[in-house]
Design an enzyme around this catalytic site. Structure first.
Site, PDB file in Angstrom:
ATOM      1  N   PHE A 146       0.868  -1.182   0.000  1.00  0.00           N
ATOM      2  CA  PHE A 146       0.000   0.000   0.000  1.00  0.00           C
ATOM      3  C   PHE A 146       0.898   1.222   0.000  1.00  0.00           C
ATOM      4  O   PHE A 146       1.603   1.502   0.973  1.00  0.00           O
ATOM      5  CB  PHE A 146      -0.950   0.048   1.204  1.00  0.00           C
ATOM      6  CG  PHE A 146      -1.903   1.211   1.070  1.00  0.00           C
ATOM      7  CD1 PHE A 146      -3.090   1.073   0.373  1.00  0.00           C
ATOM      8  CD2 PHE A 146      -1.579   2.468   1.571  1.00  0.00           C
ATOM      9  CE1 PHE A 146      -3.943   2.161   0.181  1.00  0.00           C
ATOM     10  CE2 PHE A 146      -2.429   3.558   1.384  1.00  0.00           C
ATOM     11  CZ  PHE A 146      -3.611   3.397   0.692  1.00  0.00           C
ATOM     12  N   ASP A 231       9.535   2.871   1.723  1.00  0.00           N
ATOM     13  CA  ASP A 231       8.351   3.668   2.058  1.00  0.00           C
ATOM     14  C   ASP A 231       8.137   3.558   3.565  1.00  0.00           C
ATOM     15  O   ASP A 231       7.570   2.583   4.058  1.00  0.00           O
ATOM     16  CB  ASP A 231       7.132   3.162   1.278  1.00  0.00           C
ATOM     17  CG  ASP A 231       5.880   3.980   1.596  1.00  0.00           C
ATOM     18  OD1 ASP A 231       5.881   4.710   2.601  1.00  0.00           O
ATOM     19  OD2 ASP A 231       4.891   3.870   0.843  1.00  0.00           O
ATOM     20  N   LYS A 260       2.900  11.309   6.906  1.00  0.00           N
ATOM     21  CA  LYS A 260       2.092  11.129   8.113  1.00  0.00           C
ATOM     22  C   LYS A 260       2.631  11.881   9.329  1.00  0.00           C
ATOM     23  O   LYS A 260       2.368  13.054   9.481  1.00  0.00           O
ATOM     24  CB  LYS A 260       1.940   9.630   8.393  1.00  0.00           C
ATOM     25  CG  LYS A 260       1.131   8.919   7.303  1.00  0.00           C
ATOM     26  CD  LYS A 260       0.681   7.562   7.733  1.00  0.00           C
ATOM     27  CE  LYS A 260       0.108   6.737   6.599  1.00  0.00           C
ATOM     28  NZ  LYS A 260      -1.270   7.076   6.254  1.00  0.00           N
TER      29      LYS A 260
HETATM   30  C1  LIG Z   1       3.073   2.972   3.512  1.00  0.00           C
HETATM   31  C2  LIG Z   1       2.217   4.074   2.981  1.00  0.00           C
HETATM   32  N1  LIG Z   1       2.620   4.760   1.913  1.00  0.00           N
HETATM   33  C3  LIG Z   1       1.886   5.762   1.410  1.00  0.00           C
HETATM   34  C4  LIG Z   1       0.683   6.114   1.971  1.00  0.00           C
HETATM   35  C5  LIG Z   1      -0.135   7.231   1.369  1.00  0.00           C
HETATM   36  O1  LIG Z   1      -0.147   8.351   2.175  1.00  0.00           O
HETATM   37  P1  LIG Z   1      -1.266   9.493   1.963  1.00  0.00           P
HETATM   38  O2  LIG Z   1      -2.568   8.918   2.384  1.00  0.00           O
HETATM   39  O3  LIG Z   1      -0.804  10.630   2.855  1.00  0.00           O
HETATM   40  O4  LIG Z   1      -1.233   9.862   0.525  1.00  0.00           O
HETATM   41  C6  LIG Z   1       0.224   5.425   3.086  1.00  0.00           C
HETATM   42  C7  LIG Z   1      -1.081   5.763   3.716  1.00  0.00           C
HETATM   43  O5  LIG Z   1      -1.649   5.023   4.479  1.00  0.00           O
HETATM   44  C8  LIG Z   1       1.004   4.369   3.605  1.00  0.00           C
HETATM   45  O6  LIG Z   1       0.610   3.665   4.672  1.00  0.00           O
END
Ligand SMILES: Cc1ncc(COP(=O)(O)O)c(C=O)c1O
Length: 405
Positions: A146, A231, A260
């Protein structure tokens, strides 16, 4: 009806459903204020926050140091765009680069934008530095990933809900099983510019890869001249008991993707951190964002980085995480079939014969604990890192009550 007349929640839930696209299925709780680990709803009921905005609230709600920085900045300067430089910008970039042990930082707003930035930088690096033939760049990603919701990112999602009917899909991604080093190595060819992974898969249910996997990925990437992009948007910034989840295995990726918690639960702030040989491929006009690195975002994020630089939050997460682990492991066989815990981050698999994750979260909410289901009967706990021992015990006790009721 009588209850509806007295309580504000039912009407507020109805109004929210009436006026929004149904791209979320929230619990029927309407929050109006919060402090630390606690939320209060429009009817005055209090809830222990065990989601922390999917880790965007690692420092709790309204951390005084972060709120003070936001207030002070609101009174001076909020936005300039990157057409000009403002006085918070260099400090933010330098302090975050130092926290990451990298040369440079590129600030954006949301997590998905950080991921998109990482993909663009890796492709450009591939063409300009590695010498990949035009438009042939490939990035290896993992099943169950994700990384966000943009059209390019959902193109390589393996979650049909996230992906179906959003095509045509962006090419240039190869999906391999998560945790399988051999499959990952086999997927790399001369056109591979990067491996993009979550060091722990959050949305998938806090899935921790087998020990040795991340160091193995690091080694393969180095040997094959491929960038390792971690990530750490959900796993990073203290959540797992270390600054980065990669730290647990002594791994340093080529690029950190952050988001976040970087915004302190106040403003959206994301960033890519990497060395100059990687981020240096971008030239003016090739990437950007009106709001990325704005003064308010930088002022808050500087304090976030300073909180993390003390090490206190990482320590709390590691220590309290052990208490959370002990409590949750005690429920295995008593309604839980498995638990996975890293710091203050836990994925719980509830016995599907008992109830769904959604039902469990609804019942927890009735008992004053907010958590979120992910897939099927899995729920995720990610309380603010300011949570106390007593509050952890309370969350575990309420979960036990839900599972045995
Ligand atoms: C691992 C990871 N990458 C990217 C994102 C995407 O972040 P955003 O919702 O701020 O676009 C998330 C969101 O939950 C995430 O958990």
């Amino acid at each position: 009806m009588i209850v509806d007349d007295i309580l504000r929640t039912p009407g507020a839930v109805r109004d929210a459903e009436r006026w929004t696209a149904h791209n979320y299925h929230p619990l029927p709780v309407v929050i109006s204020s919060a402090e630390g680990s606690w939320l209060t709803d429009v009817d005055g009921r209090r809830y222990l926050d065990c989601l922390a905005g999917y880790s965007a609230l690692n420092f709790g709600h309204r951390h005084p140091q972060l709120i003070a920085a936001a207030h002070a900045q609101l009174d001076r300067l909020t936005l300039t765009s990157r057409a000009f430089i403002h006085d918070q910008f260099a400090d933010f970039c330098r302090e975050l680069a130092e926290l990451c042990g990298k040369d440079l930082v590129l600030p954006m707003n949301t997590g998905a934008e950080a991921v998109e930035t990482g993909i663009k930088v890796a492709r450009k690096w591939g063409y300009q530095v590695k010498g990949v033939a035009a438009d042939q760049a490939n990035i290896v990603v993992a099943e169950g990933n994700f990384h966000g919701r943009t059209t390019t990112i959902v193109s390589f999602s393996t979650d049909e809900d996230a992906r179906a009917d959003f095509g045509p899909y962006t090419p240039g991604f190869t999906v391999v099983p998560y945790g399988d080093l051999e499959a990952l190595a086999a997927a790399i060819d001369e056109n591979t510019v990067a491996v993009l992974l979550e060091p722990i898969q959050g949305e998938q249910g806090v899935v921790v890869p087998p020990e040795g996997y991340l160091p193995g990925v690091r080694q393969v990437c180095t040997e094959r001249n491929v960038l390792f992009i971690a990530d750490e948007i959900q796993s990073g910034l203290g959540r797992t008991g270390a600054t980065f989840a990669c730290d647990h295995e002594g791994v340093v990726p080529d690029m950190y993707l952050l988001g976040k918690a970087l915004g302190g639960g106040i403003v959206p702030v994301s960033a890519v951190a990497a060395n100059a040989d990687v981020l240096g491929v971008l030239k003016p006009g090739q990437h950007g964002s009106t709001f990325g690195g704005n003064p308010l975002a930088c002022a808050v994020a500087i304090e976030v980085v300073r909180l993390l630089a003390t090490g206190e939050f990482q320590r709390r997460s590691a220590e309290l995480g052990e208490r959370l682990r002990a409590g949750l492991e005690g429920l295995v066989g008593k309604g839980l079939v498995a638990v996975r815990v890293r710091g203050l981050w836990a994925g719980l698999d509830i016995d599907p014969a008992l109830m769904s994750g959604r039902e469990a979260c609804e019942r927890l909410a009735e008992r004053g604990v907010l958590a979120k289901d992910t897939h099927g009967s899995t729920i995720r706990l990610a309380p603010p890192l300011v949570i106390t021992e007593e509050e952890i015990d309370l969350a575990v006790a309420q979960l036990a009550a839900v599972l045995t009721a």
